[in-house]
Each structure stands twice: as structure tokens, then as C-alpha cells.
Design an enzyme around this catalytic site. Sequence first.
Site, short mmCIF file in Angstrom:
data_model
loop_
_atom_site.label_atom_id
_atom_site.label_comp_id
_atom_site.label_asym_id
_atom_site.label_seq_id
_atom_site.Cartn_x
_atom_site.Cartn_y
_atom_site.Cartn_z
N SER A 9 -2.09 32.48 -22.45
CA SER A 9 -1.95 33.09 -21.05
C SER A 9 -0.84 32.03 -20.21
O SER A 9 -0.07 31.54 -20.52
CB SER A 9 -3.29 32.51 -20.67
OG SER A 9 -3.11 31.40 -20.29
N LYS A 10 -0.33 32.98 -19.72
CA LYS A 10 0.88 32.27 -18.63
C LYS A 10 0.67 31.15 -17.71
O LYS A 10 1.70 30.52 -18.10
CB LYS A 10 0.72 33.46 -17.04
CG LYS A 10 1.56 34.12 -17.17
CD LYS A 10 2.19 34.98 -15.93
CE LYS A 10 3.03 35.98 -16.24
NZ LYS A 10 2.87 37.40 -15.42
N ARG A 11 -0.73 30.53 -18.47
CA ARG A 11 -0.60 29.73 -17.42
C ARG A 11 -0.54 28.53 -18.83
O ARG A 11 -0.13 27.54 -18.21
CB ARG A 11 -2.26 29.17 -16.90
CG ARG A 11 -3.22 27.56 -16.63
CD ARG A 11 -2.42 27.23 -15.44
NE ARG A 11 -2.14 25.94 -15.84
CZ ARG A 11 -3.46 24.86 -15.21
NH1 ARG A 11 -4.40 26.01 -14.52
NH2 ARG A 11 -3.89 23.74 -15.26
N ALA A 35 2.54 28.23 -19.65
CA ALA A 35 3.72 26.88 -18.08
C ALA A 35 3.27 25.82 -18.94
O ALA A 35 3.98 24.46 -18.88
CB ALA A 35 2.76 27.49 -17.07
#
Length: 537
Positions: free
Chosen positions: A302-304, A307
Amino acid sequence: MCLFPGCHCHLSVTEAVHCSAPFWASDWLKAYPCEREILVSIWRKMSQENHYRVRFAPSPTGHVHLGSARTALYDYLIAKQTQGQFILRIEDTDRKRLVEGAEEELMNSMRWLGIDWDEGPDKGGPYGPYRQSERKEIYQKFAHELIEKDMAYYCFCSSERLSKVRQEKQKDKQLPHYDGFCRNLNKAEAEERVKNGEPHVIRFKSPKQGTTVVHDLLRGDIVFENANLDDFILVKSDGWALYHLAAIVDDYLMKVTHVIRGSEWLPTSPLHSLIWQAFGWKEPVWVHLSVFLKPSGKGKMSKREAADLSNDGYSIFIKDLEDLGYLPEAVINWVALMGWSYDDHTEFFTLDDLVEKFSLEKLNPSPAAINFSKLDYFNKQHIKVLDDTDLGGRIQPFFEKAGYNVTIKDMEAIAPLVRDRITTLDDSVEKCAFLFKNSITHAPESLAIEGKTSQETHRIGEGALNVINRVSDWTIAVLEEKLTDYMNQNELTPKEFFSFLREAISGQRATPPLFDCMQVLGKERTIQRVEESLKLI
RNA sequence: GCCCCCAUCGUCUAGGGGACCAGGACGCAGCCCUUUCAAGGCUAAAACGAGAGUUCGAAUCUCUCUGGGGGCACCA
């Protein structure tokens, strides 16, 4: 002239190897060197009849990540191997999602990886333009052709009505698909409404009965019930084509022979197949690659989570990997092996190796978890084979970024010291920065020899300084010889004495080999550092 | 919910009816080497998701289940 013992044919090896021989051919060549001329002529013929045309078609909405890089790599490999063409096509029909600078970064990441394209927006080519935003009219034309053929229709439903329909269908546990309200509108009437400027989209008229079979190279025939298919939108109300139409029209016009893409496209593949058929065109070979799972193997990144990865010094974005000190060679090697293998033991591959050995048939359809420790391993392996000049040139930017003013000569000198010791290029800074600092600092208690008083330590240090001073031939071998002699005279162990000297010249517990470091540091600065250290004891 | 895909050590994988009490690699652990850090060498632990069926014989073929993943937009 032939290099094989006992073979008298006249082909050069490069000629034989670069004629796009399939991966098994090199083995044949070894087994039957005298048959080479025949083999080569067969390969030539095969490759001439079989130039693959493949495309990598990203949308410029963000960074290039591992999944796209792998797709692009496989595209590139298969194109090179068959002496075909690798096309870069930008899929930017969704004007809302465009990200400034993404297209440029995309090309830079590809170039950094060494995956170059034959046709593309910057290079042109016989089937351009290669940016979908410059092909709007083409899609319009083909969409209308489908309407003519009664395989598509105008739809005037508002998005409000659409979401209402969807909600109701979901409530009734039905497929959340379009209800076909405009599917059978009178054609002349619909044309009239379009002329009057009524907002509309163009939908594909999916068959309601029967099945659609998609043949995937890795999975074989996949059967879909047509009843589960939606009447997909081909052209939006703003006049822009959607992926489903644009990609297919382009693949056809650009004479693409093999479509290699992620398996997230599998569910819409029957629709794509049907559009090809609706036009009466021959479908390309479909190859759906497995998806990449996050390192835990549980789900897509996921994007999270992407990161969060950067906190551990990793990233799924090519641009970041470059900044983190990974070699493009290592990234290529690593990513190539996620979903593909050559045999049961070969793991080290260069791009050229892969061009020779890659084959679509050996692709693995099951999803693969990303394993960054394996990337670290490959990075070490590829650093190992770099010569001093190459490695030096690659670590220099990392020293400069850290604020050190270093020359390429400096870097070449430390290349052998870091080669076996770094995982990523930027590790070299941490390992060797002390060699380029104007002054170093010591923790007060660190300049000690175990079991010796500070007076004794000081005396030993003074003696060592004398020895160093007398060294005229400043080489690793001489330094080692003289200082080892001195160590023995003082009845010290290597651990005791060399650790002390290491600390004195570097201010660190761990460094590359002591004498190598002294050699790079030079006589003057070595003496200076030992003298400064003695003042602290 | 519906559709589709996938299934071998923790991870990437080899294997495609007998050569498999399953091979390689990463990682992990131990040992050797060693002036530190590495590198290198050696050794170990570690897997065919479950159940039926086909067969003389199944990791391999079939089915069911289970598990995992992907998709169901006027995104790509």
C-alpha cells in the site's frame, strides 16, 4: 575464426551469439560446434519471421516501481532477443491524474536501468505519436466504427443514475454492473441527441450469453461467463478514450505481437479480447505476470507501507533505489528473478546474459513476495565485479553528497578497500570518510591498549611513530613488515597493537585493513594523526 | 457478495508420474580463517496446505476443500 577446438567453420563467435539465438541454442553450439553454420542459419530464419514487437505502456502518474520495472525489463529482453522492437507508449488519457514531471522521471529511471526503447514519444517511430493524449481522434474514429457495427452504443445516463443503479444492484446482491438502460436505444434517435450536444459516453455492447475464452501464455485458456461482463465505457463524456479502447487500438496500429502486463488485468482481459474480435483483428499473445506482494507475503504494497519502507533504507521505487546506492545491474538481476528462473542454480545475470537466456515460457505465474535482503546480496555481488575506476566513479557522488571534496583518484584508491565491505554504494562514505576528514576525534578511553598503563601505551605509541617516520617506501607490504616487527619486539598481540593504531589514525573501531588505510592516508597525515593521538594519552 | 488467478523450506525458486526420505539461492545458526569490519570456506536447521481419486508408483495428473492474491470506476 572459430574458437572451438577441432572446428574449422568460419563464423565468429559474436556473430553466432548475437543472432538472437534462443536460450537453448548456446548449449547446442557447444555440443555441435561444427554444425554452427546450419544452426545459425536456422536461428536467423526464425528470428526474421519472429521479431517480437512489445510495448511498455505506463501512465505518468507517479514513480516507476518494481512491478513496472520488471514488466519493462521482460519486454526489453524479449524484443532484443528476437531482434524486434521495444515500444514506450505513454498512457495519459486521464488528464486529471497527470503528475508533473512523471514522464521525465519515468524515462530517466528506465535509462538508469539500461532498458532503452526503440520507439517512443522522444524518439518517434513509424507508428507514432506514442503519447495517447496525441491520439484522441484515432480512438474516436475506432469507437464510431464499433457503433456502426452495432458493437457499441451511446449512453446518456448521468453518473448520479449510474451510482444509484450500482447501489441497488449491490443491495440485491447482484453484479454492480450497468443495467443496459441505453443499450437498445434507437440509433438514429441517439445520433440526434449526440448532435444536440447531450452529454454521453460510448459503451461496449458485451455479449450476454455464452463464454469468452482468453488464452494466456502462462495459464492456458481462461474461461469467462459473458453474463458476468459489464458494458464497459470505451469513451468518456469528455471525449477521451479509456484504457480498454485506447490500448487495444494502439496495440493493433503499432503492430504489437505480445502484450506483457500485470495480472491485475486478468479480470478485464475478456473485454479486451472481445474488442479485438469486434474489430476483426488477430489478438496478440497475452502474458499476464504475477503481482508483487509486500515482504511479508501478505497482500500488495500500500502507499502507506511503501512510505514506511524508506525508514528501513528500502524502497519499491526505482528512483529511490538509485539514491540509496543500489546498482542498476543489481536491481535488474534481482527483479528478473522474481517470477522467472533460468535453471536450478544460476543466479548471477547481467543484462546481456538475460537477453540471451530469458524466455517467457519459464515465467512463474504465482505471486512473489519482495525480498530486499536478496537485493542487498545481489548488490554486493555486482559491486564485487566492478573494477576500481568503475566503482570509484560510482561512489564519488555519494561522498560529494555527504560534503566531501574528493577526486576520482581518491575514489579509485579506496575502491579496493570498500569493494568487499559495502552493501550499498553510500556505505562507502561511512566506511572511509575518516580518510578525507581534516581532523578526527577520539573517544577519551578508546586510545588504550588492554592491560597497559597510559604511560606504557604512550611509550609504545612513540616507538610506533619512530618506526613510521623511518618508512621511506610507503607501501602496504613495507608498513606491515616494519610495524609487525615492532609489535613483536614489544611482545604485543596483533589485536592489541593494531587496534590501537587503527583507533589512532581513524578514530574508529572498525575500518578497512589498517595498512591499506595508512597507505591511502599518506605518510604525512598518518604521522600527524598518530602525533595528535599521543597528545591525548 | 460475485468473477478470476495462484499454491514446494521464513523468502525467491528447481522439479512436469519412478533418477526426490525433494536440489539451489537469500536470510538465520554454528565452525574455520582472521589485527577490526568484511569477504571466503565448511556444516546445520528449514518445504511439497488438507482430503479423496487415477496409477504398480503422485510434489508432479483430476476433483473437492482450505489458504493466499487480484479485480468488480466516465483510473490504468
